[in-house]
Design an enzyme around this catalytic site. Structure first.
Site, mmCIF file in Angstrom:
data_model
loop_
_atom_site.group_PDB
_atom_site.id
_atom_site.type_symbol
_atom_site.label_atom_id
_atom_site.label_comp_id
_atom_site.label_asym_id
_atom_site.label_seq_id
_atom_site.Cartn_x
_atom_site.Cartn_y
_atom_site.Cartn_z
ATOM 1 N N HIS A 366 0.924 -1.459 -0.034
ATOM 2 C CA HIS A 366 0.049 -0.132 -0.042
ATOM 3 C C HIS A 366 0.921 1.193 -0.017
ATOM 4 C CE1 HIS A 366 -3.517 2.369 0.960
ATOM 5 N NE2 HIS A 366 -2.798 3.245 1.824
ATOM 6 N N GLU A 367 1.875 1.173 0.991
ATOM 7 C CA GLU A 367 2.664 2.541 1.024
ATOM 8 C C GLU A 367 3.459 2.896 -0.069
ATOM 9 O OE1 GLU A 367 1.870 4.594 3.004
ATOM 10 O OE2 GLU A 367 0.717 3.015 4.262
ATOM 11 N N HIS A 370 1.755 4.449 -2.875
ATOM 12 C CA HIS A 370 1.762 6.301 -2.677
ATOM 13 C C HIS A 370 2.659 6.739 -3.433
ATOM 14 C CE1 HIS A 370 -1.947 6.743 -0.060
ATOM 15 N NE2 HIS A 370 -1.432 5.717 0.854
ATOM 16 N N GLU A 389 -5.520 7.876 -1.274
ATOM 17 C CA GLU A 389 -5.796 6.695 -0.587
ATOM 18 C C GLU A 389 -6.717 5.505 -1.521
ATOM 19 O OE1 GLU A 389 -4.164 5.874 2.115
ATOM 20 O OE2 GLU A 389 -3.993 7.744 3.014
ATOM 21 N N TYR A 450 -10.492 5.371 1.497
ATOM 22 C CA TYR A 450 -9.825 4.068 0.979
ATOM 23 C C TYR A 450 -10.681 3.082 0.254
ATOM 24 C CZ TYR A 450 -6.080 4.920 4.560
ATOM 25 O OH TYR A 450 -5.081 5.580 5.397
#
Length: 626
Positions: A366-367, A370, A389, A450
């Site tokens: 996930h990170e 970004h 998100e 999200y």
């Protein structure tokens, strides 16, 4: 009077023309910072030189800075929010029992002692060598400039700052729950963003961020026993060591060395973060396109093996993102154990790392996502958290599904739709135009940002087709990388790629709480044929994919275009017969069509067999002939 009226019309016309024809611009910053950390009392001193380029058409008489650390003080806005919100973040509160034995939640910020709070104190602020007036209110510093900054000119700001690293409460802080000593995020005086909407000097209440694109040159001096992971490239790696040194190089410090000065340069980013610990393991793995993936994690036998398993998987995830969206534009990315969960920063993430392989992998995936949706495509996280998100959740779920190989799910987003339906049914949904700080509760914020943000893209696959969505992401990346895209930009990109009209989609999905609800109202015999009547119950319009399964084992697909789209979606299943019917106008709540078979030949009729349309009441989407 005629002259006044004529001048008024001319004025309106000029204003309208300016709004439509003003070319895109964005501000630019060049930071130089030197900071010295006292590891004993968790305090640091720094100097900052910032060259600010005003690319706007405005003359600026003031500027604003974020002083994020000031949020971690009793009585701050972040503290007040913890007292007022119904479901405070569990990481930021303590559970305490009152005299009546009832359990309540107490803000952890409220209990901080003077040597545990966070702060940033600014002195000696100058503009081009001339003292400027500053006024600090909580986490925002307002500067009345010594001289206005004219359009297309530069000015230099200098200041000194004293900071204290707070006890780990949220994102930044010292001595995290996993024992990481320094999580240095939102740690420096950061110039607020000024764009076509004006200043974005939002107080720090615990949500997201918006930053100015630029270059960072940062020197950090601290005890030599600490390993630092950070945004940017270390300039003196063969002098510093700590796992950065080239193969075959042995780093030996002079005996009198007590501290090291780490010099990082981060080009074309909009933030700078770092973390430090004396017990970091530091691995470097070669990623796609010669990118170095750095991993910093606590030297704990219980979790070291988990991190080692994750490392090669992150190479695959980055490769997937490169192919799905566009090539990662830097030559380094760092996964750093620190913080209180997972949070994206320029060229790195701070994330927790003492969990399972699956937990570490999910957070890291996930990170890393970004880095595309926020740190290259820098939307305003505070105003539109669903853009970073949500889009990151979409490609995260896609990437994790890809890693399953032969066990891939046909629809990896099923859980997202269930979470969205639960929010709708709760009655607590707010429009996605709500500022990230001003949701009534944390849960609706999270699901809206999200989950509903992710469904914007997965449902767009249903609306215009997956191939068009894939092409949209690539074009969006190429057109808006290193810029600040808005919701209209992703919508217009999808329109340019597909040819569909999608204004209705952006408005209903992101700007209202309108829901989708279509149903099969009636199925009746009609002279040897079957007439099917559908109804639109929810406010939000949609094109309709419909499948008819027959008793002989065959099936047939029907497609009802949405009139306001002026578009026919390519057949998502080219190997199956599809009949394109007349379009459906939104104002018509009912729609009927005829199947050239008797009702007894029909086994089942299904609206949206893909499950990608977020219909809030799926029960009426299926009609089975008994």
């Amino acid at each position: 009077m005629r002259k006044i009226i004529l001048l008024s019309f001319l004025s309106l016309g000029l204003n309208s023309a300016f709004a439509q024809s003003a070319p895109y611009w964005q501000q630019h910053v060049d930071y130089k910072m030197e900071v010295s950390m006292d590891v004993k009392n968790y305090q640091y001193k720094g100097k900052q030189e910032l060259v600010y380029t005003n690319n706007s058409p405005d003359t600026l008489k003031k500027v604003f800075y974020h002083l994020f650390s000031n949020a971690f003080q009793p009585g701050s806005e972040m503290d007040a929010r913890l007292h007022s919100i119904k479901d405070p973040d569990g990481r930021m509160v303590n559970k305490v029992k009152g005299a009546d034995g009832k359990e309540t939640k107490q803000s952890r910020i409220e209990t901080l002692k003077p040597n545990e709070i966070g702060f940033l104190k600014i002195t000696n602020f100058k503009q081009d060598g001339v003292t400027a007036q500053t006024r600090i209110s909580g986490t925002i510093m307002e500067v009345t400039l010594a001289k206005p900054i004219l359009p297309n000119t530069k000015t230099t700001f200098t200041l000194d700052f004293d900071g204290q690293v707070p006890v780990q409460i949220r994102r930044s802080g010292r001595n995290s729950s996993e024992g990481v000593e320094f999580s240095m995020t939102q740690w420096y005086p950061k110039l607020a963003e000024f764009d076509f909407e004006g200043w974005h000097a939002d107080p720090y209440i615990a949500r997201e961020f918006h930053g100015v694109w630029g270059n960072f040159d940062v020197k950090i001096t601290m005890d030599k026993d600490y390993t630092i992971g950070a945004s940017g490239y270390l300039q003196d790696k063969n002098t510093i060591g700590h796992g950065y040194e080239d193969a075959g190089v042995t780093v030996v410090y002079p005996k009198k060395t007590k501290t090291l000065t780490w010099h990082f340069i981060a080009p074309m980013v909009h933030d700078f973060a770092w973390a430090a610990d004396k017990d970091y393991t530091h691995d470097i793995v070669k990623g796609p396109n010669d990118v170095d993936l750095h991993f910093f994690y606590k030297n704990d036998p219980k979790t070291t093996a988990n991190w080692k398993q994750v490392e090669p998987l992150m190479v695959k995830v980055m490769d997937y993102y490169n192919h799905r969206v566009g090539n990662y534009p830097y030559k380094q990315y760092s996964f750093i154990q620190g913080g209180d969960g997972g949070m994206e920063y320029a060229m790195c993430t701070l994330m927790m790392g003492s969990g399972t392989v699956e937990g570490i992998l999910g957070t890291a995936t996930h990170e890393l996502g970004h880095s595309w949706f926020q740190h290259v495509l820098a939307s305003n996280e505070s105003k539109h958290p669903w853009m970073d998100e949500g889009f990151t959740t979409y490609i995260e779920d896609s990437a994790l599904n890809e890693l399953k190989g032969d066990k891939k799910e046909v629809n990896p987003f099923v859980g997202n739709y269930k979470a969205y339906y639960s929010l709708v049914n709760s009655g607590k949904e707010q429009p996605q135009t709500t500022h990230g700080d001003r949701y009534d509760e944390n849960r609706p914020y999270s699901i809206s940002s999200y989950i509903k943000g992710s469904i914007f893209l997965s449902q767009l696959e249903y609306v215009i087709g997956k191939d068009n969505v894939d092409a949209t992401l690539k074009r969006y990346f190429n057109d808006f990388k290193f810029k600040h895209p808005t919701p209209n930009d992703i919508k217009r990109t999808a329109e340019r790629v597909s040819g569909a009209e999608l204004d209705w989609y952006l408005i209903d999905w992101a700007e209202t709480t309108n829901t989708i609800d279509y149903g099969i109202k009636d199925v009746i015999d009609n002279a040897g044929k079957t007439t099917v009547t559908l109804e639109r119950i929810g406010r939000m319009p949609m094109p309709i994919d419909l499948r008819v399964d027959y008793t002989d084992g065959t099936s047939e697909n029907f497609y009802i275009p949405l009139r306001m789209m002026n578009f026919i979606k390519p057949n998502p299943n080219p190997n199956q017969k599809r009949t394109v019917l007349e379009d459906w106008a939104w104002a018509q709540s009912n729609y009927s069509f005829t199947i050239d078979k008797n009702k007894t030949a029909i086994k089942k009729i299904t609206i949206d067999p893909s499950g990608l349309m977020a219909d809030v009441k799926a029960a009426n989407n299926v009609f089975e002939v008994k």
